[in-house]
Design a protein around this motif. Sequence first.
Motif, mmCIF file in Angstrom:
data_model
loop_
_atom_site.group_PDB
_atom_site.id
_atom_site.type_symbol
_atom_site.label_atom_id
_atom_site.label_comp_id
_atom_site.label_asym_id
_atom_site.label_seq_id
_atom_site.Cartn_x
_atom_site.Cartn_y
_atom_site.Cartn_z
ATOM 1 N N THR A 1 -13.985 4.100 19.987
ATOM 2 C CA THR A 1 -14.136 3.197 18.848
ATOM 3 C C THR A 1 -12.828 2.466 18.554
ATOM 4 O OG1 THR A 1 -15.842 4.629 17.938
ATOM 5 C CG2 THR A 1 -14.834 3.055 16.425
ATOM 6 N N GLU A 2 -11.720 3.175 18.590
ATOM 7 C CA GLU A 2 -10.413 2.567 18.339
ATOM 8 C C GLU A 2 -10.059 1.558 19.438
ATOM 9 O OE1 GLU A 2 -10.426 6.689 16.531
ATOM 10 O OE2 GLU A 2 -11.084 5.816 18.418
ATOM 11 N N THR A 3 -10.380 1.903 20.671
ATOM 12 C CA THR A 3 -10.085 1.018 21.799
ATOM 13 C C THR A 3 -10.892 -0.275 21.688
ATOM 14 O OG1 THR A 3 -9.600 2.928 23.200
ATOM 15 C CG2 THR A 3 -10.010 0.841 24.312
ATOM 16 N N ILE B 1 -9.234 0.655 31.220
ATOM 17 C CA ILE B 1 -8.571 1.216 30.040
ATOM 18 C C ILE B 1 -9.118 2.616 29.756
ATOM 19 C CG2 ILE B 1 -8.167 0.900 27.573
ATOM 20 C CD1 ILE B 1 -8.534 -2.182 28.183
ATOM 21 N N HIS B 2 -10.396 2.812 29.945
ATOM 22 C CA HIS B 2 -11.068 4.109 29.787
ATOM 23 C C HIS B 2 -10.740 4.816 28.477
ATOM 24 C CE1 HIS B 2 -13.125 4.130 33.605
ATOM 25 N NE2 HIS B 2 -12.016 3.722 34.199
ATOM 26 N N SER B 3 -10.788 4.055 27.374
ATOM 27 C CA SER B 3 -10.567 4.573 26.015
ATOM 28 C C SER B 3 -9.154 5.087 25.767
ATOM 29 C CB SER B 3 -11.585 5.661 25.661
ATOM 30 O OG SER B 3 -12.883 5.126 25.632
ATOM 31 N N ASN B 4 -8.195 4.681 26.590
ATOM 32 C CA ASN B 4 -6.812 5.097 26.382
ATOM 33 C C ASN B 4 -6.150 4.103 25.428
ATOM 34 O OD1 ASN B 4 -4.124 5.804 26.480
ATOM 35 N ND2 ASN B 4 -4.171 6.300 28.656
ATOM 36 N N ILE B 5 -6.368 4.322 24.139
ATOM 37 C CA ILE B 5 -5.856 3.424 23.110
ATOM 38 C C ILE B 5 -4.337 3.326 23.149
ATOM 39 C CG2 ILE B 5 -5.858 5.225 21.316
ATOM 40 C CD1 ILE B 5 -6.572 1.477 20.776
ATOM 41 N N PHE B 6 -3.673 4.403 23.508
ATOM 42 C CA PHE B 6 -2.214 4.417 23.530
ATOM 43 C C PHE B 6 -1.679 3.491 24.622
ATOM 44 C CE2 PHE B 6 -3.782 8.571 22.110
ATOM 45 C CZ PHE B 6 -3.404 8.474 20.777
ATOM 46 N N ALA B 7 -2.280 3.529 25.795
ATOM 47 C CA ALA B 7 -1.862 2.646 26.889
ATOM 48 C C ALA B 7 -2.189 1.194 26.561
ATOM 49 C CB ALA B 7 -2.537 3.065 28.191
ATOM 50 N N LEU B 8 -3.351 0.960 25.957
ATOM 51 C CA LEU B 8 -3.726 -0.402 25.595
ATOM 52 C C LEU B 8 -2.748 -0.980 24.583
ATOM 53 C CD1 LEU B 8 -5.570 -2.851 25.686
ATOM 54 C CD2 LEU B 8 -7.057 -1.702 24.013
ATOM 55 N N VAL C 1 -14.311 1.529 27.983
ATOM 56 C CA VAL C 1 -14.600 2.859 27.449
ATOM 57 C C VAL C 1 -14.442 3.920 28.522
ATOM 58 C CG1 VAL C 1 -16.138 1.908 25.709
ATOM 59 C CG2 VAL C 1 -17.082 2.699 27.864
ATOM 60 N N GLY C 2 -14.372 5.158 28.075
ATOM 61 C CA GLY C 2 -14.195 6.257 29.013
ATOM 62 C C GLY C 2 -14.329 7.586 28.328
ATOM 63 N N PRO C 3 -13.924 8.635 29.008
ATOM 64 C CA PRO C 3 -14.134 9.987 28.491
ATOM 65 C C PRO C 3 -13.182 10.397 27.370
ATOM 66 C CG PRO C 3 -13.019 10.079 30.600
ATOM 67 C CD PRO C 3 -13.379 8.632 30.363
ATOM 68 N N LEU C 4 -12.126 9.650 27.137
ATOM 69 C CA LEU C 4 -11.221 10.013 26.046
ATOM 70 C C LEU C 4 -11.904 9.759 24.704
ATOM 71 C CD1 LEU C 4 -7.864 8.548 27.403
ATOM 72 C CD2 LEU C 4 -8.595 10.924 27.388
#
Length: 85
Positions: free
Chosen positions: A45-47, A9-16, A38-41
């Motif tokens: 925290t939201e993810t 997922i790498h912190s991509n809240i929109f894709a999740l 988690v990731g560089p985006l």
Amino acid sequence: MKLVFLSDIHSNIFALKAAMRALKSFNPSQVYCLGDIVGPLPFTTETLGEIKKNRIISIAGNYDLAVAYDKEKCGSRFKTIVDEK
């Protein structure tokens, strides 16, 4: 029994969130994350909140472990309460 496996997922809240919306019609028994939540985006925290809200059982990926043990090297923007002091 319907199982769903997510990863990277790498912190991509929109894709999740899009994936979770798409899964509603599938009605899985359980969703699992196989690491790298988690990731560089800048949405770590939201993810993590979305993972918790949806009760997704997760294991730590290599990026998750890097954030936990060496945030400087992995490039994550995740902040903890300790970091903010």
